[in-house]
Design an enzyme around this catalytic site. Structure first.
Site, short mmCIF file in Angstrom:
data_model
loop_
_atom_site.label_atom_id
_atom_site.label_comp_id
_atom_site.label_asym_id
_atom_site.label_seq_id
_atom_site.Cartn_x
_atom_site.Cartn_y
_atom_site.Cartn_z
N GLU A 35 0.81 -1.22 0.00
CA GLU A 35 0.00 0.00 0.00
C GLU A 35 0.85 1.27 0.00
O GLU A 35 0.61 2.20 -0.78
CB GLU A 35 -0.94 -0.02 1.21
CG GLU A 35 -2.13 0.90 1.07
CD GLU A 35 -3.24 0.57 2.05
OE1 GLU A 35 -4.16 1.39 2.16
OE2 GLU A 35 -3.18 -0.50 2.69
N SER A 58 -8.27 6.64 7.67
CA SER A 58 -8.93 6.44 8.97
C SER A 58 -7.98 6.83 10.09
O SER A 58 -8.36 7.44 11.08
CB SER A 58 -9.37 4.99 9.12
OG SER A 58 -10.34 4.68 8.15
N ARG A 69 8.30 4.61 6.99
CA ARG A 69 7.26 5.17 7.85
C ARG A 69 7.91 5.47 9.20
O ARG A 69 8.46 4.57 9.84
CB ARG A 69 6.12 4.18 8.03
CG ARG A 69 4.94 4.73 8.84
CD ARG A 69 3.89 3.65 9.08
NE ARG A 69 2.69 4.18 9.71
CZ ARG A 69 2.53 4.35 11.02
NH1 ARG A 69 3.53 4.02 11.85
NH2 ARG A 69 1.42 4.85 11.52
N SER A 93 -0.48 8.01 8.73
CA SER A 93 0.89 7.51 8.60
C SER A 93 1.76 8.64 8.06
O SER A 93 1.35 9.35 7.13
CB SER A 93 0.96 6.32 7.64
OG SER A 93 0.43 5.15 8.23
#
Length: 398
Positions: free
Chosen positions: A129, A200, A215, A203
Site C-alpha cells: 500500500e 482512517s 514510515r 501515517s
C-alpha cells in the site's frame, strides 16, 4: 500491455485506466484494437456508471508516457461495497481479457482476491500500500507540473486562494515567466520530502529518493476519529454529512482559546489570542452545551484533527531535516475546509517557515502506483517466460 490499476479501500475503490493513443506507431493486433475500442467506448464515453460509479473527468491526464506508450489516464471511483457488482460488470464487458493480471492494493485487494480471480480467471497481484502510494505520487508529479499546490491566506474566505507549487524547483507558479526567460528545463521531484497520509488513521513517511522511504510516525487521530466524533455528537450519517456540517460551523463556540483564558494573546511564547488552548474546552458543563450547534461541534472535531496532524507532520520534518511536507489521503477528498485548516496549522506550528502542500489527484495515487507496478511485473514475467520459467505473481511479491 497492462491497462488498469486498482486501489480497493475500506470505503472507496479507485480505478485508473490507461488508454493508449499512439496505435499508429505500434503493431496492435486486430483483437487488441477491438477490445480496446470496447473498453474505451464504455469507460471514456461515460462520466457515471450505474448508480455509484463516477469518472473524474477534470482529473484526466493526456500525453502520459507509460511503458513506452503515449496515452491518456482516466480516473474512476465507486464505493467499495459495490465491489462484487463491479467484478460482474468487468466479466460481462470482457475487460478481463485484456490482461491475465491486475495489480491492486488496499485492504480489499486481499478481501476480494478470491472472488475476482475465480470470476475473472485472472491473477490479482497484491501491491504494498505505501509503496504504491509513493510510486503514484511521483509518477503523477513527474507527468503533471501543476499537480502540487498550497493555500495562501487559508482561513480568510475572501482572500484564500490556491497557488501552484513547482515541486521540481521549490517555487510558486507566479515566477514561471522569470524561469522561462532563463530557459530552464525543469522536471522530476526534489528529495527529500515528508508524506502525511490521512485515512482512517495517519501515517507519516520520509521519502529520501526513488524507492527509498520509511514510515517514521503516525497517529490514531485521523479521518476515523473525526467521523466517529461527528457520528456521536452530531448524529452524522456519512463523512460527506460531517464535512458539510463543519463547513457551516464555528469552533470558537466550542473550543477554549488562549484569549478566553488570558483576555489577550500570550505573545511572549508565540500564542495569539485565537489559538486553541483546549479542544471542546467551552462545553464541559450541561449549561455550556445548551446553545451549541451540531455544526460547531463538527467544526471543532475537524480543527482538533487538523491541528494534531499538522503538529505531528512538522515534528517529523524537523527531526529529519526535511523542508517539503505533502498531505494526502481520503480524509482530504471533497474536503477543502480540512486542507485549509491543515495549511493554517502548518503556518502556526512552523511560524510561517513551512507550507502544507497538497496534490490535485488526491485519493488516486495508490491506483496509479499499481498501474506503474504492473508494468514492471508484466515485463518481468515476459522475460522469465522467454527463458522458459513460469512463476505465479505471488512468488514474485517481496
Amino acid at each position: 500491455m497492462p491497462w488498469f490499476g486498482l486501489d480497493i479501500g475500506g470505503t472507496l475503490t479507485k480505478l485508473v485506466y490507461f488508454e493508449p493513443t499512439d496505435h499508429g506507431e505500434y503493431m496492435d493486433t486486430q483483437e487488441e484494437l477491438l477490445r480496446g475500442k470496447t473498453i474505451r467506448h464504455y469507460l471514456v464515453h461515460n462520466k457515471a456508471y450505474g448508480e455509484t460509479g463516477i469518472r473524474d473527468e477534470h482529473l484526466q491526464l493526456d500525453e502520459v508516457i507509460m511503458n513506452g506508450r503515449i496515452g491518456t489516464l482516466h480516473f474512476i471511483r465507486f464505493p467499495t461495497d459495490r465491489m462484487i457488482p463491479f467484478i460482474q460488470l468487468v466479466k460481462s464487458k470482457g475487460f478481463a481479457q485484456m490482461s491475465s493480471t491486475v495489480c491492486a492494493t488496499g485492504g480489499g485487494a486481499i478481501k476480494y482476491a478470491r472472488e475476482a480471480e475465480l470470476e475473472l480467471a485472472m491473477q490479482l497481484h497484491k501491491a504494498d500500500e505505501l509503496e504504491s502510494l509513493i510510486s503514484g505520487i511521483e509518477f503523477i508529479a513527474e507527468n503533471y507540473p501543476d499537480e502540487c499546490y498550497y493555500y495562501d491566506n487559508p482561513l480568510d474566505d475572501e482572500k484564500c486562494r490556491q497557488v501552484i507549487w513547482r515541486w521540481s524547483s521549490a517555487r510558486c507558479s507566479s515566477t514561471d515567466e522569470q524561469y522561462q526567460r532563463e530557459g530552464r528545463n525543469e522536471s522530476g521531484l526534489q528529495y527529500p520530502y515528508v508524506v502525511c497520509n490521512i485515512g482512517s488513521g495517519v501515517s507519516v513517511l520520509v521519502v529520501r529518493g526513488h524507492n527509498e522511504f520509511e514510515r517514521v510516525s503516525g497517529s490514531s487521530i485521523g479521518g476515523g476519529f473525526f467521523q466517529g466524533l461527528c457520528s456521536l455528537l452530531c448524529n452524522s450519517q456519512s463523512f460527506e454529512d460531517s464535512i458539510e456540517l463543519a463547513t457551516r460551523g464555528d469552533n470558537r463556540n466550542v473550543d477554549k482559546l488562549v484569549g478566553d483564558i488570558y483576555g489577550c494573546g500570550y505573545e511572549s511564547i508565540g500564542l495569539p489570542s485565537d489559538t486553541v488552548a483546549a479542544s471542546f474546552g467551552k462545553i464541559s458543563s450541561p449549561q455550556d452545551r445548551e446553545n451549541v450547534r451540531v455544526e460547531d461541534l463538527a467544526r471543532s472535531a475537524l480543527v482538533t484533527t487538523a491541528n494534531n496532524i499538522g503538529s505531528i507532520a512538522l515534528n517529523v520534518a524537523k527531526q529529519h531535516g526535511v523542508e517539503r511536507i505533502v498531505f494526502v489521503g481520503n480524509f482530504l477528498r471533497v474536503n477543502p475546509i480540512a486542507a485549509r485548516h491543515l495549511a493554517n496549522a502548518m503556518n502556526f506550528w512552523s511560524k510561517g517557515s513551512k507550507k502544507a502542500l497538497f496534490l490535485k489527484h488526491e485519493g488516486y495515487f495508490g491506483a496509479v502506483g499499481c498501474l506503474d507496478k504492473l508494468v514492471d511485473v508484466t515485463e518481468m514475467r515476459r522475460l522469465l517466460r522467454a527463458k522458459g520459467v513460469n512463476i505465479s505473481l505471488d512468488e514474485m511479491s517481496p
